[in-house]
Write an enzyme that holds these catalytic residues in place. Structure first.
Site, PDB file in Angstrom:
ATOM      1  N   HIS A 192      -6.421   7.008  -1.462  1.00  0.00           N
ATOM      2  CA  HIS A 192      -7.159   5.952  -0.769  1.00  0.00           C
ATOM      3  C   HIS A 192      -6.337   5.120   0.220  1.00  0.00           C
ATOM      4  O   HIS A 192      -6.910   4.478   1.104  1.00  0.00           O
ATOM      5  CB  HIS A 192      -7.879   5.041  -1.765  1.00  0.00           C
ATOM      6  N   ASP A 193      -5.029   5.099   0.106  1.00  0.00           N
ATOM      7  CA  ASP A 193      -4.184   4.345   1.046  1.00  0.00           C
ATOM      8  C   ASP A 193      -3.049   5.191   1.618  1.00  0.00           C
ATOM      9  O   ASP A 193      -2.061   4.646   2.119  1.00  0.00           O
ATOM     10  CB  ASP A 193      -3.589   3.107   0.365  1.00  0.00           C
TER      11      ASP A 193
ATOM     12  N   HIS B 178       0.843  -1.195   0.000  1.00  0.00           N
ATOM     13  CA  HIS B 178       0.000   0.000   0.000  1.00  0.00           C
ATOM     14  C   HIS B 178       0.878   1.245   0.000  1.00  0.00           C
ATOM     15  O   HIS B 178       1.001   1.931   1.001  1.00  0.00           O
ATOM     16  CB  HIS B 178      -0.944  -0.014   1.212  1.00  0.00           C
TER      17      HIS B 178
ATOM     18  N   ASP C  90      -8.925  -0.948  -7.006  1.00  0.00           N
ATOM     19  CA  ASP C  90      -8.086  -1.262  -5.842  1.00  0.00           C
ATOM     20  C   ASP C  90      -7.721  -2.747  -5.812  1.00  0.00           C
ATOM     21  O   ASP C  90      -6.640  -3.120  -5.385  1.00  0.00           O
ATOM     22  CB  ASP C  90      -8.832  -0.857  -4.567  1.00  0.00           C
TER      23      ASP C  90
ATOM     24  N   HIS D 274       1.126   1.638  -5.663  1.00  0.00           N
ATOM     25  CA  HIS D 274      -0.228   1.061  -5.649  1.00  0.00           C
ATOM     26  C   HIS D 274      -1.247   2.166  -5.942  1.00  0.00           C
ATOM     27  O   HIS D 274      -2.183   1.961  -6.724  1.00  0.00           O
ATOM     28  CB  HIS D 274      -0.511   0.396  -4.292  1.00  0.00           C
TER      29      HIS D 274
ATOM     30  N   ASN E 158      -5.246  -5.590  -9.531  1.00  0.00           N
ATOM     31  CA  ASN E 158      -3.908  -6.015  -9.942  1.00  0.00           C
ATOM     32  C   ASN E 158      -3.848  -7.478 -10.390  1.00  0.00           C
ATOM     33  O   ASN E 158      -3.286  -7.769 -11.443  1.00  0.00           O
ATOM     34  CB  ASN E 158      -2.893  -5.721  -8.830  1.00  0.00           C
TER      35      ASN E 158
END
Length: 177
Positions: A42-43, A2, A160, A6, A163
């Site tokens: 978001h992370d 994260h 999210d 990412h 991947n």
């Protein structure tokens, strides 16, 4: 995992989805911008542990956010704190109304990345798709905030988690970073 790479992967995946033929005319520029910001943020400042770990260990973050979407609330707080720094405020040219709209959109999207919301997110999307009227072109009519944010939330959630769905060579490159 994260980390900023990412975030870039999720942002790029969402950008591709926003540009798809089925969606390119659906969202306003402000909604698309909010989606990109939500992906990038978001992370942010992820500690490398799960919400459940933070809750089980009675961490400071879990206490601060009352065990509810602990990491997601933290990511949002850090992101919006950064936007308070004048040289980091990418929203500075927006009106107050636009800023508040972007803030609400980003909050709603980032909170939807909480994996504990996964099943309800999918169930709600399925219900919407099954019951929603479609335009003559077969495209869903997203004529209210709840429908629009629901699609954006699912888009970011899918990005999210996307991947492993990418070609193996591309997948391995992201994982090895």
């Amino acid at each position: 995992y994260h980390n900023h790479l990412h975030a870039a992967d999720v942002t790029q995946s969402t950008h591709i989805l926003l540009q798809s033929t089925a969606l390119e005319e659906v969202f306003t520029p402000l909604e698309a911008m909010a989606a990109i910001i939500a992906c990038a943020a978001h992370d942010v400042d992820h500690p490398g542990v799960t919400n459940q770990y933070l809750i089980n260990t009675s961490s400071e973050l879990a206490v601060m956010y009352n065990d509810e979407s602990v990491l997601e609330n933290h990511h949002l707080a850090v992101a919006f704190k950064l936007l308070q720094i004048p040289e980091c405020d990418i929203l500075s040219n927006l009106s107050q109304k636009q800023r508040m709209s972007v803030r609400k959109l980003v909050i709603d999207m980032v909170l939807a990345t909480d994996m504990s919301k996964h099943m309800s997110l999918l169930a709600d999307l399925k219900t919407m798709v099954e019951t929603k009227k479609v335009a003559g072109s077969g495209v869903l009519l997203l004529d209210n905030y709840n429908d629009r944010i629901q699609v954006l939330q699912n888009m970011i959630h899918c990005s999210d988690l996307s991947n492993p769905t990418k070609p193996l060579a591309q997948y391995v490159q992201w994982v090895d970073r």
